[in-house]
Every structure is written in structure tokens, then in C-alpha cells.
Design an enzyme around this catalytic site. Structure first.
Site, PDB file in Angstrom:
ATOM      1  CB  CYS A 136      -0.920   0.008   1.210  1.00  0.00           C
ATOM      2  SG  CYS A 136      -1.987   1.456   1.311  1.00  0.00           S
ATOM      3  CB  CYS A 139      -0.638   2.318   4.005  1.00  0.00           C
ATOM      4  SG  CYS A 139      -2.263   1.779   3.460  1.00  0.00           S
ATOM      5  CG  ASP A 140       3.158   1.088   4.499  1.00  0.00           C
ATOM      6  OD1 ASP A 140       2.670   1.527   5.555  1.00  0.00           O
ATOM      7  OD2 ASP A 140       3.007  -0.082   4.106  1.00  0.00           O
TER       8      ASP A 140
END
Length: 321
Positions: A136, A139-140
Site C-alpha cells: 500500500c 499507507c506506507d
């Protein structure tokens, strides 16, 4: 098989499921949440989270524990079991059958079973998951500012996320096992115009290597010549597909070409009484915030659905008398 009756059954214990259980409890609904493992879903596979409002920097497991405790405070009944099938009967009641031989019955189901990113299944992938290997970018990506990154894949997701990651990484390699992308032309044009991106054609990932501190390189093999090479990267983002966990439903449900369930504004699917929230639902993005938003709507909508259903039954009974 033992049978239990509820107002609503929540299938899946990730952020969406836990949020739905909390709201069901607040709404005084007799509900049960069935989760095959420890509650938390993909949060348990994410080391750090910094895009959830109110938490600038929180461990995925910590946020999972907090969400679980919050749901339990409002009376969530969480049971660890594996759901095998969801069937809506002619009496308009759902039967949810589990691996432990239980049958749960309710007029409404909220499916929050999430989805599963396809894995490369190569050495080092599991070892460095959350320490360099991610599924992701949104997300990261922010954890890799100024670093060299590798994106594995050739579809829309891989090409789009590679472009997105250039806002953080100083260099982004796109590793694709073929000599051309499957992604849409407009996304390809944007990628090829980005000076931070370099495409590595006809290569497949053999292994992820690193140290206890995290990922250091991605080992590759040429799909044509068999030659082996290595790319130095501290972050690798795998985008080779994502499977929504919708196979539990034994009736046809409207879905998009990728298998994600299509819902209305109440999160109800084409099957009356079946609601969907989180990663199983067709939508633009899949984040913790969207999952809990979906779940909030679904749980509130279930309350209204059950009230309307009860009213219809009362009217029908009166007419028959």
C-alpha cells in the site's frame, strides 16, 4: 449444528468490522462479529500508521487493540471462527455457517471480510513485510522519504502508485516481468514523463534481501535470458493484484469487473439485508478511514432496515387478520 439468532451478523474483524460492531452496540442491536483470527485485520500486518486522524504515529497492532477494546466496551460479541458460507433463505433470513459447526441467523449481515493482496511468494517477502516490503503506497509511502524504491507490477495499480511514490522517494524503479505494461495509456504516459521513474523490463523478483534493520535490495532474474541482477532499494511495493474476500456469499451479488461488491449510499448490496463495508466494496480508495466510514453508514443503515422490516411485518400481520 448449533443455531443462534441475532439482529445482525458482522463477518470480518478488521477496522470496518470493529467499527460496525461498536455502532451496532451503541444502537442496542443484538449482534455478533465473527473473525477467523485476532481482531485487527490488515492492521496487524502494518507496523506504523500515520494517516489515521488523531494518531500521528501509531503501531498497527496498537490501533487494532484500541479499536477492539472500544467495540467491546459497547458490548461487541466477538467470536473467533471461520465463516464458510453466507446464504439468504426464502424467509429473508441469512444463515452464516462456520468451520466450528455453528449456524448464525439474522435478517441482516454486514460483510467486512476485507481482501488479500496477491503475494509474490518469494524468499524474504514475509520476513521484510512491514520493514521494507509493502502492499500500500498511500499507507506506507511517507516512511520512505528520500529513499530508493521499487514497485513490482505492470497494471494500473502498479503504474499509478509508482507515480505517487515519487513524491517521497528520490528514485523509483518499476519492475515488470513483461516488455510492456497492461496499465491504461494515460497512466503510462504520466509514468514515462516522470524523471524519477526508471522501468526495468522483463524481470521477475527472485528474493528480497536485507538486514535486521530492514530491506536493502531486490534480487531479479531476466525472464528472457535468465541473467540475475540486483537493485538496491530500501522499499519495495508489490502490486500484482488484490482479491476481495467475497466468495463467502452463495448468491449472486452485483459486483464490478474486479469482483468488488457494488453498494448503494446505505452500503447495501443488490441482496436485500446484505451490507458491505471496507475493502470488499467497490470504491476509489481503500484506507482505514474509508473502512470505518463505510462501517458507520452500514451499521446505522442496518438499524433503519430492521425497523422498516419490522413495520412491514406488522402491517402485513394486520392486513392478514
Amino acid at each position: 449444528m448449533a443455531r443462534s439468532e441475532f439482529d445482525v451478523i458482522i463477518v470480518g474483524g478488521g477496522p470496518a468490522g470493529l467499527c460496525a460492531a461498536m455502532y451496532a452496540g451503541r444502537g442496542l442491536l443484538h449482534s455478533v462479529l465473527i473473525e477467523r483470527g485476532v481482531p485487527g485485520g490488515e492492521l496487524l500486518n502494518t507496523e506504523w500508521i500515520d494517516d489515521y486522524p488523531g494518531f500521528e504515529h501509531v503501531l498497527g497492532r496498537q490501533l487494532a487493540d484500541l479499536m477492539t477494546a472500544h467495540a467491546v466496551k459497547f458490548g461487541a460479541d466477538i467470536r473467533q471462527d471461520t465463516v464458510e458460507s453466507i446464504v439468504r433463505g426464502e424467509d429473508e433470513i441469512f444463515e452464516v455457517t462456520t468451520g466450528l459447526g455453528q449456524i448464525y441467523r439474522a435478517p441482516a449481515v454486514i460483510l467486512t471480510a476485507g481482501g488479500t493482496p496477491n503475494k509474490l511468494e518469494v524468499p524474504g517477502e514475509l520476513e521484510y513485510a512491514g520493514r521494507g516490503v509493502s502492499y500500500c503506497a498511500v499507507c506506507d509511502g511517507a516512511f520512505f522519504k528520500g529513499e530508493t524504491l521499487a514497485v513490482i507490477g505492470g497494471g494500473d495499480a502498479a503504474v499509478e502508485e509508482a507515480d505517487y511514490l515519487t513524491r517521497y522517494g528520490q528514485k523509483v524503479y518499476v519492475v515488470h516481468r513483461r516488455g510492456e505494461f497492461r496499465a491504461s495509456k494515460i497512466l503510462q504516459e504520466r509514468l514515462f514523463a516522470n524523471p524519477k521513474i526508471e522501468v526495468i523490463w522483463n524481470k521477475r523478483v527472485l528474493e528480497f534481501l536485507g538486514t535486521p534493520a530492514g530491506l536493502k535490495s531486490v534480487e531479479l532474474e531476466d525472464t528472457v535470458t535468465g541473467e540475475r541482477t540486483s537493485v538496491a532499494a530500501t522499499g519495495a511495493f508489490v502490486f500484482i493484484g488484490f482479491r476481495p474476500n467475497t466468495g463467502l456469499i452463495k448468491q449472486h451479488v452485483a459486483h464490478d469487473p474486479s469482483g468488488y461488491l457494488i453498494t448503494d449510499e446505505r452500503m447495501m448490496t443488490s441482496v436485500p439485508g446484505l451490507f458491505a463495508a471496507g475493502d470488499v466494496r467497490s470504491q476509489l480508495t481503500r484506507q482505514i478511514t474509508t473502512a470505518v466510514g463505510d462501517a458507520t453508514t452500514a451499521a446505522v443503515a442496518v438499524e433503519k432496515y430492521l425497523k422498516d422490516r419490522k413495520s412491514r411485518s406488522t402491517i402485513k400481520a394486520s392486513v392478514s387478520v
